[in-house]
Each structure stands twice: as structure tokens, then as C-alpha cells.
Design a protein around this motif. Structure first.
Motif, mmCIF file in Angstrom:
data_model
loop_
_atom_site.group_PDB
_atom_site.id
_atom_site.type_symbol
_atom_site.label_atom_id
_atom_site.label_comp_id
_atom_site.label_asym_id
_atom_site.label_seq_id
_atom_site.Cartn_x
_atom_site.Cartn_y
_atom_site.Cartn_z
ATOM 1 N N ARG A 45 -15.139 101.868 4.970
ATOM 2 C CA ARG A 45 -14.824 102.878 5.731
ATOM 3 C C ARG A 45 -13.508 103.852 5.078
ATOM 4 N NH1 ARG A 45 -16.150 99.135 9.240
ATOM 5 N NH2 ARG A 45 -14.427 98.251 9.613
ATOM 6 N N ILE A 46 -12.980 103.723 4.241
ATOM 7 C CA ILE A 46 -11.542 103.977 3.988
ATOM 8 C C ILE A 46 -12.152 105.312 3.062
ATOM 9 C CG2 ILE A 46 -10.552 101.927 3.227
ATOM 10 C CD1 ILE A 46 -10.948 101.769 0.037
ATOM 11 N N GLY A 47 -13.447 105.786 1.967
ATOM 12 C CA GLY A 47 -13.551 107.473 1.603
ATOM 13 C C GLY A 47 -13.063 107.622 0.228
ATOM 14 N N PRO A 48 -12.846 108.430 -0.365
ATOM 15 C CA PRO A 48 -12.778 108.193 -1.401
ATOM 16 C C PRO A 48 -11.097 108.285 -1.893
ATOM 17 C CG PRO A 48 -13.727 110.707 -1.269
ATOM 18 C CD PRO A 48 -13.186 109.705 0.145
ATOM 19 N N CYS A 49 -11.177 107.063 -3.151
ATOM 20 C CA CYS A 49 -9.682 106.741 -3.249
ATOM 21 C C CYS A 49 -9.500 106.097 -5.173
ATOM 22 C CB CYS A 49 -9.769 105.083 -2.566
ATOM 23 S SG CYS A 49 -9.332 105.289 -0.671
ATOM 24 N N VAL A 50 -8.894 105.952 -5.228
ATOM 25 C CA VAL A 50 -8.634 105.311 -7.370
ATOM 26 C C VAL A 50 -7.634 104.479 -6.870
ATOM 27 C CG1 VAL A 50 -6.781 106.012 -9.100
ATOM 28 C CG2 VAL A 50 -8.128 108.260 -7.720
ATOM 29 N N SER A 51 -7.587 103.489 -7.582
ATOM 30 C CA SER A 51 -7.294 101.781 -8.239
ATOM 31 C C SER A 51 -6.623 101.845 -8.707
ATOM 32 C CB SER A 51 -8.747 100.576 -8.553
ATOM 33 O OG SER A 51 -8.737 100.495 -7.462
ATOM 34 N N ILE A 52 -5.458 101.662 -8.451
ATOM 35 C CA ILE A 52 -4.129 101.920 -9.698
ATOM 36 C C ILE A 52 -3.917 100.626 -9.437
ATOM 37 C CG2 ILE A 52 -1.166 101.518 -9.786
ATOM 38 C CD1 ILE A 52 -1.303 104.503 -8.224
ATOM 39 N N PHE A 53 -3.554 99.648 -11.172
ATOM 40 C CA PHE A 53 -3.648 98.655 -11.806
ATOM 41 C C PHE A 53 -1.796 98.355 -12.227
ATOM 42 C CE2 PHE A 53 -8.198 98.308 -12.344
ATOM 43 C CZ PHE A 53 -8.878 97.669 -10.912
ATOM 44 N N GLY A 54 -2.044 97.706 -12.748
ATOM 45 C CA GLY A 54 -0.594 97.276 -13.234
ATOM 46 C C GLY A 54 0.344 96.035 -13.157
ATOM 47 N N SER A 55 1.556 95.302 -13.995
ATOM 48 C CA SER A 55 1.756 94.314 -14.129
ATOM 49 C C SER A 55 2.634 93.973 -12.510
ATOM 50 C CB SER A 55 2.752 94.657 -14.527
ATOM 51 O OG SER A 55 3.611 92.925 -14.587
ATOM 52 N N ALA A 56 3.036 92.792 -12.146
ATOM 53 C CA ALA A 56 3.231 92.654 -10.851
ATOM 54 C C ALA A 56 4.925 92.577 -11.182
ATOM 55 C CB ALA A 56 2.904 90.912 -10.316
ATOM 56 N N ARG A 57 5.350 92.134 -12.245
ATOM 57 C CA ARG A 57 6.097 91.856 -12.845
ATOM 58 C C ARG A 57 7.801 93.253 -12.953
ATOM 59 N NH1 ARG A 57 6.010 86.990 -17.103
ATOM 60 N NH2 ARG A 57 3.782 85.375 -16.312
ATOM 61 N N THR A 58 7.114 94.253 -12.711
ATOM 62 C CA THR A 58 7.092 95.256 -13.124
ATOM 63 C C THR A 58 8.557 95.445 -11.756
ATOM 64 O OG1 THR A 58 5.967 96.265 -14.103
ATOM 65 C CG2 THR A 58 7.137 97.706 -13.477
ATOM 66 N N LYS A 59 9.973 96.155 -12.087
ATOM 67 C CA LYS A 59 10.742 95.886 -11.450
ATOM 68 C C LYS A 59 11.511 97.625 -10.889
ATOM 69 C CE LYS A 59 11.717 91.452 -11.966
ATOM 70 N NZ LYS A 59 11.446 90.203 -10.848
ATOM 71 N N PRO A 60 11.595 97.115 -9.726
ATOM 72 C CA PRO A 60 11.535 98.712 -8.920
ATOM 73 C C PRO A 60 12.346 99.661 -10.153
ATOM 74 C CG PRO A 60 12.152 97.093 -6.853
ATOM 75 C CD PRO A 60 11.971 96.417 -8.171
#
Length: 237
Positions: A45-60
């Protein structure tokens, strides 16, 4: 004292009776089934979406965290929802940008012994938790109409090549796969071209067209918008 890893290895070599197989392995099917059903019901039910993949270790404070946040913000302001792995690092940046853009912000979280925990920028009704990586990956590719791949580790590479393989084998549509960060991805792509393609002929030259490499949020948006325009599709306006 035996570690958890030791026990998992020894368990694979343990002889099991038929009753143990029925009670342990067979009944796990129902837990797997429950994760699929819950994921299908919520994500359909969410409609068109884009997935964003990447590291969990990247700091803010890292430039790729900030770039992922900006990419997600611009995607949502153009009508696209954002799906991430629901954890910290690049995933948090993606959900944060989507939240800031007042767009759809989905998190597909996985239970891990380290690094992974829910980030606070996921829509309350769009957060899912998984025990099984393979179920989670099905949800990513089934309900995403584009993949933005930021710098990451083995998990990110796994997700990237899963998407490429499914498109290459025509199991899913040829949705855009966008690698962000020439400095990060160029070495891998050079190896794919020189070794996998040219030296061993294990892929076709046309397979290199299944993805693109960019460096800015505007380039990401251009690729996604061009794809939607090509097929006369419309995002979530």
C-alpha cells in the motif's frame, strides 16, 4: 566455553532425528511465512518508492550521510517514497531526509547482534522487523521502483548484486540502479569490466548498462525522473 559461532557450526554437523527436524526446521516455515505475509500486507500500500542502501557505520557528520539525507529529501519532494534498512548510518540518513521532506519513510529492520537498531525517522505504520535476511531482501526488490546505493560494506554489496542479478535475469523490471560516489565504486566497476567481462566473459557488455554511477543528489533525481518519464509513470503526487 563454546561461543555462539562455535555452537552454530557444530549444530550443522549434529545428527537429527526425524522428530527434531519436524519440530525445529519444519515449523520455522510458519515464522518465515508470517514475515512474508506481514511484509506484503504493509508494503503493498505504500506506492512508488526508491530504496536507499548503504553502511550502518556512516556517522552523521560524514559527507555521504549528508548526501544520502539530501537525496532522500529531494526524492520525497518530487513525490517518491523512500525505503531503507531501518537502521543507523546511511539508512538513518535516508529516513531522516524523507521525514524532513514530509514523504513516505519506510524502514525494513533486521535483528543483528551489533550495528542495527531502529532509527527514529521511520513512519510509525511503516516499520517492519525481520529475522530473515532473504525475506527482507524480497521486500526491498518487490516494492521498490529504483535503487540508490551509497558506499557500504558486505551487506550493501549483497543488496546491490541481488538487484542487478534479478534485473539481469529478467526476474524483475529494469528499474534504475544508481551507485553514488565515484571514488568508492570506481575500483569495483573497473574490476567488473576488466576481469569479469573482458578476461573471463562471465557477463555481457550490455550488463554494464544495468547501473549508473553519479556523485550528486541532482544526478540521482535526474536518473529516477528519466526512468519514470520513459514509461509515462507518475510518482506520489
Amino acid at each position: 566455553m563454546s561461543t555462539s559461532e562455535d555452537r552454530k557450526i557444530k549444530e550443522k554437523f549434529k545428527h537429527k532425528t526425524w522428530n527434531e527436524i519436524k519440530t525445529n526446521d519444519s515449523w520455522a516455515i510458519f515464522k518465515i511465512m508470517a514475515e512474508f505475509v506481514d511484509g506484503y500486507e504493509k508494503l503493498s500500500r505504500i506506492g512508488p518508492c526508491v530504496s536507499i542502501f548503504g553502511s550502518a557505520r556512516t556517522k552523521p557528520d560524514h559527507k555521504y550521510y549528508k548526501l544520502a539525507e539530501s537525496i532522500a529529501y529531494k526524492l520525497t519532494k518530487n513525490g517518491y517514497g523512500v525505503v531503507t534498512g531501518g537502521g543507523p548510518g546511511i539508512m538513518e540518513a535516508g529516513n531522516k531526509g524523507a521525514h524532513k521532506g514530509k514523504g513516505i519513510s519506510v524502514g525494513l529492520n533486521i535483528e543483528l547482534p551489533f550495528e542495527q537498531h531502529d532509527n527514529p525517522y521511520i513512519d510509525k505504520d511503516k516499520s517492519l522487523d525481520f529475522d530473515y535476511f532473504f525475506v527482507r531482501k524480497v521486500m526491498f526488490v518487490k516494492y521498490s521502483q529504483g535503487f540508490v546505493v551509497m558506499p557500504g560494506g558486505f551487506g550493501t554489496l549483497d543488496e546491490l548484486f541481488e538487484a542487478i542479478t534479478l534485473i539481469q535475469t529478467k526476474k524483475i523490471g529494469a528499474f534504475p540502479i544508481i551507485l553514488v560516489g565515484t571514488e568508492f565504486w570506481s575500483g569495483l566497476i573497473d574490476w567488473v569490466k576488466s576481469t569479469v567481462l573482458e578476461k573471463f566473459s562471465n557477463i555481457s557488455e550490455s550488463d554494464l548498462d544495468l547501473f549508473s554511477i553519479v556523485d550528486t543528489e541532482d544526478e540521482v533525481l535526474d536518473v529516477v525522473n528519466s526512468f519514470y518519464k520513459k514509461y509515462s509513470l507518475s510518482p506520489n503526487f
